[in-house]
Scaffold this motif. Structure first.
Motif, PDB file in Angstrom:
ATOM      1  N   MET A   1      92.306 -11.222  68.101  1.00  0.00           N
ATOM      2  CA  MET A   1      92.063  -9.712  68.689  1.00  0.00           C
ATOM      3  C   MET A   1      93.400  -8.690  67.766  1.00  0.00           C
ATOM      4  SD  MET A   1      93.190  -8.294  71.870  1.00  0.00           S
ATOM      5  CE  MET A   1      94.022  -9.239  72.783  1.00  0.00           C
ATOM      6  N   ARG A 135      82.452 -15.234  62.025  1.00  0.00           N
ATOM      7  CA  ARG A 135      81.515 -14.280  62.518  1.00  0.00           C
ATOM      8  C   ARG A 135      79.984 -14.769  61.952  1.00  0.00           C
ATOM      9  NH1 ARG A 135      85.198 -11.698  64.056  1.00  0.00           N
ATOM     10  NH2 ARG A 135      86.310  -9.838  63.527  1.00  0.00           N
ATOM     11  N   ALA A 173      81.074 -16.172  73.084  1.00  0.00           N
ATOM     12  CA  ALA A 173      81.825 -15.199  72.436  1.00  0.00           C
ATOM     13  C   ALA A 173      83.135 -16.013  73.702  1.00  0.00           C
ATOM     14  CB  ALA A 173      81.858 -14.186  74.152  1.00  0.00           C
ATOM     15  N   THR A 178      81.632 -14.157  66.952  1.00  0.00           N
ATOM     16  CA  THR A 178      81.040 -12.978  67.433  1.00  0.00           C
ATOM     17  C   THR A 178      79.870 -13.093  66.855  1.00  0.00           C
ATOM     18  OG1 THR A 178      81.865 -11.794  65.427  1.00  0.00           O
ATOM     19  CG2 THR A 178      82.258 -11.504  67.436  1.00  0.00           C
ATOM     20  N   ASN A 180      76.244 -11.441  64.820  1.00  0.00           N
ATOM     21  CA  ASN A 180      75.337  -9.470  65.082  1.00  0.00           C
ATOM     22  C   ASN A 180      74.523  -9.619  64.178  1.00  0.00           C
ATOM     23  OD1 ASN A 180      77.591  -8.117  66.361  1.00  0.00           O
ATOM     24  ND2 ASN A 180      78.837  -9.060  65.290  1.00  0.00           N
ATOM     25  N   ASP A 232      88.961  -8.346  60.677  1.00  0.00           N
ATOM     26  CA  ASP A 232      89.440  -8.397  62.192  1.00  0.00           C
ATOM     27  C   ASP A 232      88.892  -7.460  62.713  1.00  0.00           C
ATOM     28  OD1 ASP A 232      90.056 -10.685  60.987  1.00  0.00           O
ATOM     29  OD2 ASP A 232      92.210  -9.625  60.613  1.00  0.00           O
ATOM     30  N   GLN A 233      88.240  -5.940  61.850  1.00  0.00           N
ATOM     31  CA  GLN A 233      88.551  -4.745  62.716  1.00  0.00           C
ATOM     32  C   GLN A 233      87.059  -4.693  63.664  1.00  0.00           C
ATOM     33  OE1 GLN A 233      89.956  -4.923  59.703  1.00  0.00           O
ATOM     34  NE2 GLN A 233      91.869  -3.864  60.936  1.00  0.00           N
ATOM     35  N   SER A 235      86.422  -7.244  65.314  1.00  0.00           N
ATOM     36  CA  SER A 235      86.583  -8.411  66.158  1.00  0.00           C
ATOM     37  C   SER A 235      86.157  -7.886  67.573  1.00  0.00           C
ATOM     38  CB  SER A 235      88.312  -8.433  66.696  1.00  0.00           C
ATOM     39  OG  SER A 235      88.830  -7.230  66.561  1.00  0.00           O
ATOM     40  N   TYR A 236      85.608  -6.685  68.197  1.00  0.00           N
ATOM     41  CA  TYR A 236      85.216  -6.171  69.671  1.00  0.00           C
ATOM     42  C   TYR A 236      83.804  -5.848  69.628  1.00  0.00           C
ATOM     43  CZ  TYR A 236      85.939  -5.038  74.318  1.00  0.00           C
ATOM     44  OH  TYR A 236      85.657  -5.245  75.923  1.00  0.00           O
ATOM     45  N   ILE A 237      82.809  -6.567  68.974  1.00  0.00           N
ATOM     46  CA  ILE A 237      81.786  -6.302  68.107  1.00  0.00           C
ATOM     47  C   ILE A 237      81.396  -7.104  68.627  1.00  0.00           C
ATOM     48  CG2 ILE A 237      80.028  -5.479  67.133  1.00  0.00           C
ATOM     49  CD1 ILE A 237      81.384  -3.052  66.225  1.00  0.00           C
ATOM     50  N   THR A 238      80.040  -7.871  69.438  1.00  0.00           N
ATOM     51  CA  THR A 238      78.706  -8.612  69.557  1.00  0.00           C
ATOM     52  C   THR A 238      77.835  -8.572  70.243  1.00  0.00           C
ATOM     53  OG1 THR A 238      78.742 -11.262  69.153  1.00  0.00           O
ATOM     54  CG2 THR A 238      79.860  -9.776  71.256  1.00  0.00           C
TER      55      THR A 238
END
Ligand SMILES: NC(=O)c1ccc[n+]([C@@H]2O[C@H](COP(=O)([O-])OP(=O)(O)OC[C@H]3O[C@@H](n4cnc5c(N)ncnc54)[C@H](O)[C@@H]3O)[C@@H](O)[C@H]2O)c1
Length: 252
Positions: A1, A135, A173, A178, A180, A232-233, A235-238
């Protein structure tokens, strides 16, 4: 996080990345941007001469690899891994109407554009799961969303990459991994040059006209999105597909 107040966009210090098809085009731009961000990068490519030259320029490691050889993929990834970041970028296109293609064409397009993504992901995931971080960044195409006249099987393979990535995002998750997709539009690379050489200036015009920005993209514009997704920026995208295509398919 991501801790509050930490904005170090684009640094990948102490990360280890594997980039398939990283010897030229979009993959090479990704290799350059990751290496410049402090990442240890391994370039897996059929073209070992080009991979070695680029690796020498940026301090990366070249590995001769045919991504359709699943056994070799496993070997190269275990030899050079573990990896925090895997970029499944290797791909091939073939411009022909579907009725002019053969089962051998379909098998090749699926092997390079889709099955290779399974193979690299399968080889790298167990170590990511143990590490509790990963990632996966898969390079598909806007053809996955829009279809492609003269690229039906390619578009189907890239559509498969999108669905596969969402499933990997769901399954992983809980391990802090993540997954993408980046969907490029027409990008100025050797692959695109080949298509233009075959189809002529009309193809080039059609490609630029298909974008709102009325121009081709540059490999560095895809690398910027890859660097963001690896950082790291992000981190909330998957499970997402990010179009980097100058507004392709929006009309205009
Ligand atoms: N250029 C575009 O306009 C465009 C548009 C949408 C999507 N894409 C996708 O972006 C990715 C990169 O495309 P590009 O334009 O940089 O292509 P490119 O042909 O310029 O480079 C592809 C790289 O992949 C390597 N490669 C090909 N087959 C391989 C294999 N079997 N094993 C290992 N390496 C292999 C090649 O040696 C080369 O270094 C591909 O997945 C492509 O489908 C490109």
């Amino acid at each position: 996080m991501l801790a509050a107040g930490t904005l170090t966009f684009g640094r990948l210090d102490r990360r280890r990345a594997f980039v398939s098809g990283g010897a030229q085009g979009i993959g090479a731009a990704i290799v350059r941007s990751f290496a410049a961000a402090g990442c240890h990068v391994v370039i897996g490519d059929l073209d070992i001469a080009a991979a070695t030259e680029l690796a020498g320029q940026v301090g990366a490691v070249p590995a001769k690899l045919d991504v359709t050889d699943t056994g070799l993929v496993q070997q190269v990834i275990s030899q050079h891994g573990p990896f925090d970041i895997v970029v499944n970028n290797a791909g091939v296109d073939q411009h022909a109407f579907f009725t002019d293609t053969t089962p051998a064409d379909w098998a090749k397009l699926l092997a390079v554009n889709l099955v290779s993504v399974f193979a690299c992901t399968h080889a790298a995931l167990p170590e990511m799961q143990s590490a509790g971080f990963g990632r996966i960044i898969n390079i598909a195409s806007e053809a996955a969303r829009l279809g492609s006249r003269g690229g039906a099987v390619y578009a189907a393979a890239k559509g498969g990459v999108v669905a596969f990535t969402k499933s990997i995002a769901r399954e992983n998750a809980r391990y802090g991994i993540t997954a993408n997709v980046i969907a490029p539009g027409p990008i100025r690379t050797p692959m695109l040059k080949q298509a233009v050489a075959k189809g002529g200036d009309r193809i080039l015009e059609a490609m630029t006209d298909s974008t709102l920005l009325r121009r081709l993209g540059e490999p560095e514009e895809i690398a910027a999105a890859a660097l963001f997704l690896a950082s790291d920026q992000a981190s909330y995208i998957t499970g997402e597909t990010i179009g980097v295509s100058g507004g392709m398919g929006l009309g205009g």
